[in-house]
Design an enzyme around this catalytic site. Structure first.
Site, PDB file in Angstrom:
ATOM      1  N   HIS A  18      15.525  47.934  92.203  1.00 32.15           N
ATOM      2  CA  HIS A  18      15.943  49.329  92.238  1.00 32.15           C
ATOM      3  C   HIS A  18      15.594  49.913  93.606  1.00 32.15           C
ATOM      4  O   HIS A  18      15.088  49.214  94.489  1.00 32.15           O
ATOM      5  CB  HIS A  18      15.332  50.129  91.086  1.00 32.15           C
ATOM      6  CG  HIS A  18      13.834  50.059  90.996  1.00 32.15           C
ATOM      7  ND1 HIS A  18      12.990  50.536  91.983  1.00 32.15           N
ATOM      8  CD2 HIS A  18      13.006  49.557  90.042  1.00 32.15           C
ATOM      9  CE1 HIS A  18      11.730  50.357  91.634  1.00 32.15           C
ATOM     10  NE2 HIS A  18      11.713  49.748  90.465  1.00 32.15           N
ATOM     11  N   HIS A  21      12.071  49.312  95.138  1.00 35.29           N
ATOM     12  CA  HIS A  21      11.908  48.036  95.835  1.00 35.29           C
ATOM     13  C   HIS A  21      12.591  48.086  97.199  1.00 35.29           C
ATOM     14  O   HIS A  21      12.057  47.614  98.207  1.00 35.29           O
ATOM     15  CB  HIS A  21      12.543  46.896  95.027  1.00 35.29           C
ATOM     16  CG  HIS A  21      12.012  46.746  93.638  1.00 35.29           C
ATOM     17  ND1 HIS A  21      12.820  46.851  92.522  1.00 35.29           N
ATOM     18  CD2 HIS A  21      10.768  46.477  93.177  1.00 35.29           C
ATOM     19  CE1 HIS A  21      12.090  46.657  91.426  1.00 35.29           C
ATOM     20  NE2 HIS A  21      10.838  46.426  91.800  1.00 35.29           N
ATOM     21  N   CYS A 126      -3.180  46.563  80.456  1.00 36.69           N
ATOM     22  CA  CYS A 126      -1.798  47.021  80.564  1.00 36.69           C
ATOM     23  C   CYS A 126      -0.941  45.827  80.978  1.00 36.69           C
ATOM     24  O   CYS A 126      -1.120  45.279  82.075  1.00 36.69           O
ATOM     25  CB  CYS A 126      -1.658  48.150  81.583  1.00 36.69           C
ATOM     26  SG  CYS A 126       0.065  48.610  81.903  1.00 36.69           S
ATOM     27  N   CYS A 129       1.133  46.514  84.221  1.00 32.98           N
ATOM     28  CA  CYS A 129       0.332  46.412  85.452  1.00 32.98           C
ATOM     29  C   CYS A 129      -0.225  45.010  85.663  1.00 32.98           C
ATOM     30  O   CYS A 129      -0.635  44.670  86.772  1.00 32.98           O
ATOM     31  CB  CYS A 129      -0.860  47.366  85.407  1.00 32.98           C
ATOM     32  SG  CYS A 129      -0.477  49.099  85.599  1.00 32.98           S
ATOM     33  N   CYS A 144      -1.504  53.777  79.862  1.00 31.37           N
ATOM     34  CA  CYS A 144      -1.645  53.402  81.268  1.00 31.37           C
ATOM     35  C   CYS A 144      -1.362  54.610  82.170  1.00 31.37           C
ATOM     36  O   CYS A 144      -0.355  55.306  81.966  1.00 31.37           O
ATOM     37  CB  CYS A 144      -0.693  52.256  81.607  1.00 31.37           C
ATOM     38  SG  CYS A 144      -0.558  51.910  83.370  1.00 31.37           S
ATOM     39  N   HIS A 147       2.167  53.610  84.024  1.00 34.64           N
ATOM     40  CA  HIS A 147       3.385  53.352  83.257  1.00 34.64           C
ATOM     41  C   HIS A 147       3.526  54.216  82.003  1.00 34.64           C
ATOM     42  O   HIS A 147       4.592  54.256  81.402  1.00 34.64           O
ATOM     43  CB  HIS A 147       3.447  51.865  82.857  1.00 34.64           C
ATOM     44  CG  HIS A 147       3.568  50.953  84.033  1.00 34.64           C
ATOM     45  ND1 HIS A 147       2.467  50.378  84.640  1.00 34.64           N
ATOM     46  CD2 HIS A 147       4.654  50.546  84.737  1.00 34.64           C
ATOM     47  CE1 HIS A 147       2.884  49.634  85.656  1.00 34.64           C
ATOM     48  NE2 HIS A 147       4.183  49.722  85.738  1.00 34.64           N
ATOM     49  N   LYS A 295       7.894  58.864  88.964  1.00 42.23           N
ATOM     50  CA  LYS A 295       8.009  57.499  89.459  1.00 42.23           C
ATOM     51  C   LYS A 295       9.064  56.750  88.656  1.00 42.23           C
ATOM     52  O   LYS A 295       9.178  56.923  87.448  1.00 42.23           O
ATOM     53  CB  LYS A 295       6.656  56.787  89.327  1.00 42.23           C
ATOM     54  CG  LYS A 295       6.640  55.357  89.875  1.00 42.23           C
ATOM     55  CD  LYS A 295       5.240  54.775  89.751  1.00 42.23           C
ATOM     56  CE  LYS A 295       5.177  53.373  90.347  1.00 42.23           C
ATOM     57  NZ  LYS A 295       5.899  52.367  89.563  1.00 42.23           N
ATOM     58  N   LYS A 298      11.319  51.537  83.974  1.00 42.65           N
ATOM     59  CA  LYS A 298      12.286  51.136  82.957  1.00 42.65           C
ATOM     60  C   LYS A 298      12.218  52.058  81.736  1.00 42.65           C
ATOM     61  O   LYS A 298      13.235  52.428  81.162  1.00 42.65           O
ATOM     62  CB  LYS A 298      11.957  49.696  82.542  1.00 42.65           C
ATOM     63  CG  LYS A 298      13.148  48.807  82.287  1.00 42.65           C
ATOM     64  CD  LYS A 298      12.655  47.385  82.087  1.00 42.65           C
ATOM     65  CE  LYS A 298      13.797  46.464  81.749  1.00 42.65           C
ATOM     66  NZ  LYS A 298      13.311  45.090  81.542  1.00 42.65           N
TER      67      LYS A 298
END
Length: 502
Positions: A18, A21, A126, A129, A144, A147, A295, A298
């Site tokens: 995405h 990255h 997690c 992570c 987490c 996430h 952030k 998914k």
């Protein structure tokens, strides 16, 4: 000539690439391109992280073996980097035999030194992570902090890296190398983690098979982070080519996001010390690329894939936006509307308009043959200052500042043309002088902007009638005023950057 070993993180294959990255990778690619322009010897590394519980579960969810899943997703990263013209020198996959050998050699050395020992770990883990947390670090409902997912309680017998022994050695290293982590706020964050006290960390698992086997105890595989971090050493020959490793390791420069600061700025330097090598010489840490203030993840369904934006803005438009729009370091917030505004402002209205305007007037007033610049042009000092500022900024990993300096040349050249109005004047020496200056400015800009907009830079170079490519030029000689020879056929062509509708 210097040397630079530049790395991105290696990206998990549990998910497709995405723009988060791509943000890191485009920055690293542009920095690598700048150093190549400077004549430095560059080795640019990226790749994929393919082991661990998260990958194994993602494969199972898709009805694939971990190997099949890794192959498919790694291929998507390769396709995306090709789309974005990422000029890497090596793409490493952690499933490669060379990496398994390097991991085993690296961690065997730490084990032989007495800093890896067996123990039992019980804690809150997690999966996203691939990391353990203390309860105090978690959000409401034991979620987490990165996430937002509930963590899992895990307990198993495994091997521990005695990180606690490296608190003072790490503090001593940071004191002796104050610029190792940039920006300063991220260095202070790493120091804060170290000063709070370091717990020993579990580095192996017996609960899964998808990983690198522990050479002294094959019932275990290495925990994904302690496998993945060693990719940087693998790529330059650790354990197999000592001369190559010794030549490149002092020049290492990691570019990472802040979510992996703990692993890169605390665990990894300690591992290096334990293995008898220096910690990484330089780590540049950027903030999150946010979408709607959050952030990308998914679970939040807010991921944006690079190909979707390239379809609208082209490769150069994509690259320029993510290099120019957000300063390196703080969090940046992406919006489609902001991307349109940046594209129209910098690319369509400024650079694209300058090229089109100059080519049109050269065609009408000079028969399409470009005149040479003046030696005493007012743009000469602008170019010299812009190059100096851009060089400093690229070397600090401040791409937005580097491009701001480069676009100053574009703006000043447009201003020169607006003041002189050569399109209104009769052909002659005065028109030739102004147009020669503008052609020389475009020549310089095509070189300085090439790390960000390689396709447009090459096309401007071609339309100026020059041979070769901007990326083949070498700084600083290539941008000294007066390099455009004149007497070359200038090509008009279609608009480089057609304006976008808001």
């Amino acid at each position: 000539m210097g040397r630079l070993f530049l790395t991105t993180p290696i990206y998990y294959v549990n998910d497709l690439p995405h723009i988060g990255h791509a943000y890191t990778t485009v920055i690293a690619d542009a920095v690598a391109r700048w150093h190549r322009l400077r004549g430095d010897e560059v080795f640019f590394l990226t790749g994929t992280d393919e082991h661990g519980l998260k990958v194994q579960r993602a494969a199972e969810a898709n009805g694939l073996s971990p190997s099949e899943h890794a192959d498919r997703t790694a291929a998507r990263f390769l396709e995306t980097w090709k789309l974005l013209d990422i000029a890497y020198d090596d793409f490493i996959r952690t499933t490669e035999p060379r990496h398994h050998q390097s991991v085993q050699a690296f961690l065997q050395r730490i084990y032989d030194g007495g800093d890896i020992e067996p123990d039992t770990y019980e804690g809150l883990y997690c999966v996203a992570c691939e990391g353990y947390y203390n309860e105090s670090e978690l959000g409401p409902g034991l979620t987490c902090p990165i996430h937002g997912r509930p963590v899992e309680h895990m307990s198993e017998q495994n091997y521990f890296f005695r990180l606690s022994r490296y608190q003072q050695p790490l503090l001593d290293w940071y004191a002796a190398h104050p610029d190792a982590v940039q920006p300063e706020s991220k260095r202070n964050e790493a120091l804060g983690i170290i000063r709070q006290g370091l717990d020993d960390v579990s580095i192996t698992r017996t609960s899964l098979d998808w990983g690198v086997r522990v050479p002294w105890d094959p019932a275990h595989v290495f925990y994904v982070w302690f496998d993945a971090l060693i990719n940087y050493a693998t790529a330059i020959g650790y354990g197999e080519k000592p001369d190559r490793f010794d030549a490149w390791w002092p020049a290492v420069h990691h570019i990472i996001g802040k979510d992996i600061l703990r692993f890169h700025c605390v665990y990894w330097p300690a591992m290096c010390l334990a293995a008898g090598i220096d910690p990484p010489a330089r780590i540049s840490v950027h903030g999150y690329l946010l979408v709607g203030g959050e952030k990308m993840s998914k679970t939040r369904l807010n991921q944006i894939h690079p190909a979707d934006l390239v379809a609208d803005f082209g490769v150069d438009g994509f690259r320029h936006h993510f290099l120019r729009d957000a300063p390196f370091g703080p969090d940046g917030d992406f919006s489609y509307e902001g991307m349109v505004a940046r594209y129209n402002s910098d690319l369509a209205n400024n650079l694209g308009n300058l090229q089109a305007r100059v080519a049109t007037v050269v065609d009408r007033k000079c028969g399409g043959v470009g005149p040479a610049p003046r030696a005493d042009s007012p743009l000469a000092e602008v170019v010299a200052a812009a190059h100096a500022h851009a060089d400093d900024a690229w070397r600090r990993v401040a791409p937005s500042e580097a491009l701001e300096a480069t676009w100053r040349i574009v703006r000043e050249t447009n201003s020169l043309l607006e003041a002189a109005e050569p399109w209104r004047a009769e052909p002659g020496p005065e028109v030739d002088a102004v147009l020669g200056d503008a052609l020389e400015a475009l020549r310089v800009v095509s070189i300085l902007a090439s790390p960000a907009v390689p396709y447009a830079a090459a096309e401007i170079w071609r339309r100026l009638g020059l041979e070769g490519r901007p990326e083949d030029q070498r700084l600083p000689d290539a941008v000294r005023w007066g390099g455009y020879p004149g007497g070359l056929q200038v090509i008009r062509g279609d608009p480089l950057f057609p304006r976008k509708q808001d």
